[in-house]
Motif scaffolding. Structure first.
Motif, mmCIF file in Angstrom:
data_model
loop_
_atom_site.group_PDB
_atom_site.id
_atom_site.type_symbol
_atom_site.label_atom_id
_atom_site.label_comp_id
_atom_site.label_asym_id
_atom_site.label_seq_id
_atom_site.Cartn_x
_atom_site.Cartn_y
_atom_site.Cartn_z
ATOM 1 N N MET A 33 0.726 -1.266 -0.046
ATOM 2 C CA MET A 33 0.371 -0.075 0.055
ATOM 3 C C MET A 33 0.697 1.380 0.031
ATOM 4 O O MET A 33 0.459 2.201 -0.510
ATOM 5 C CB MET A 33 -0.924 0.071 1.183
ATOM 6 C CG MET A 33 -2.136 -1.062 0.938
ATOM 7 S SD MET A 33 -3.032 -0.915 -0.628
ATOM 8 C CE MET A 33 -3.743 0.707 -0.296
ATOM 9 N N CYS A 36 1.849 1.807 -3.394
ATOM 10 C CA CYS A 36 0.679 2.155 -4.192
ATOM 11 C C CYS A 36 0.375 3.749 -4.053
ATOM 12 O O CYS A 36 -0.071 4.631 -5.050
ATOM 13 C CB CYS A 36 -0.566 1.341 -3.948
ATOM 14 S SG CYS A 36 -0.203 -0.270 -4.760
ATOM 15 N N ARG A 37 0.457 4.083 -2.784
ATOM 16 C CA ARG A 37 -0.001 5.620 -2.120
ATOM 17 C C ARG A 37 0.832 6.601 -2.917
ATOM 18 O O ARG A 37 0.447 7.520 -3.240
ATOM 19 C CB ARG A 37 -0.314 5.680 -0.772
ATOM 20 C CG ARG A 37 -0.937 4.471 0.050
ATOM 21 C CD ARG A 37 -2.326 5.129 0.546
ATOM 22 N NE ARG A 37 -2.927 6.320 0.754
ATOM 23 C CZ ARG A 37 -3.187 6.933 1.620
ATOM 24 N NH1 ARG A 37 -3.209 5.875 3.085
ATOM 25 N NH2 ARG A 37 -3.748 8.105 1.852
ATOM 26 N N PHE A 43 -5.343 2.256 -5.856
ATOM 27 C CA PHE A 43 -4.904 0.908 -5.730
ATOM 28 C C PHE A 43 -5.273 0.270 -6.806
ATOM 29 O O PHE A 43 -4.707 -0.690 -7.185
ATOM 30 C CB PHE A 43 -5.106 0.239 -4.408
ATOM 31 C CG PHE A 43 -6.406 -0.134 -4.089
ATOM 32 C CD1 PHE A 43 -6.855 -1.466 -4.328
ATOM 33 C CD2 PHE A 43 -7.500 0.561 -3.514
ATOM 34 C CE1 PHE A 43 -7.996 -1.968 -4.047
ATOM 35 C CE2 PHE A 43 -8.707 0.176 -3.216
ATOM 36 C CZ PHE A 43 -9.015 -1.194 -3.561
#
Length: 80
Positions: A33, A36-37, A43
């Motif tokens: 994550m 992705c962030r 996402f």
């Protein structure tokens, strides 16, 4: 004696072969994550559409945080 500066790849391969790298390789586990962030995209763009591929987002995050990124080829298990 280790060179004054090694790339992440050289550092990992040297350590895995029992040599002395320029510093200890550092690859904290920061889940999927965080990379992705950092892309700024939802996402599902990364997970479903490979935009960008997750491995690329991970390596970009490693550069962002200044750590050694390690991505393995699943077919061989060797560092890329």
């Amino acid at each position: 004696m280790a060179p004054l500066w090694m790339s992440s790849r050289e550092r990992f391969l040297t350590a895995m072969r029992g040599g002395t790298p320029d510093r200890v390789p550092c690859t904290p586990d920061f889940s999927n994550m965080i990379p992705c962030r950092l892309t700024g995209k939802p996402f599902w763009d990364i997970y479903l559409h490979n935009d960008p591929p997750l491995w690329q987002a991970y390596l970009d995050a490693a550069d962002f945080f200044g750590i050694d990124g390690l991505v393995l080829q699943w077919s061989t298990g060797l560092p890329v």
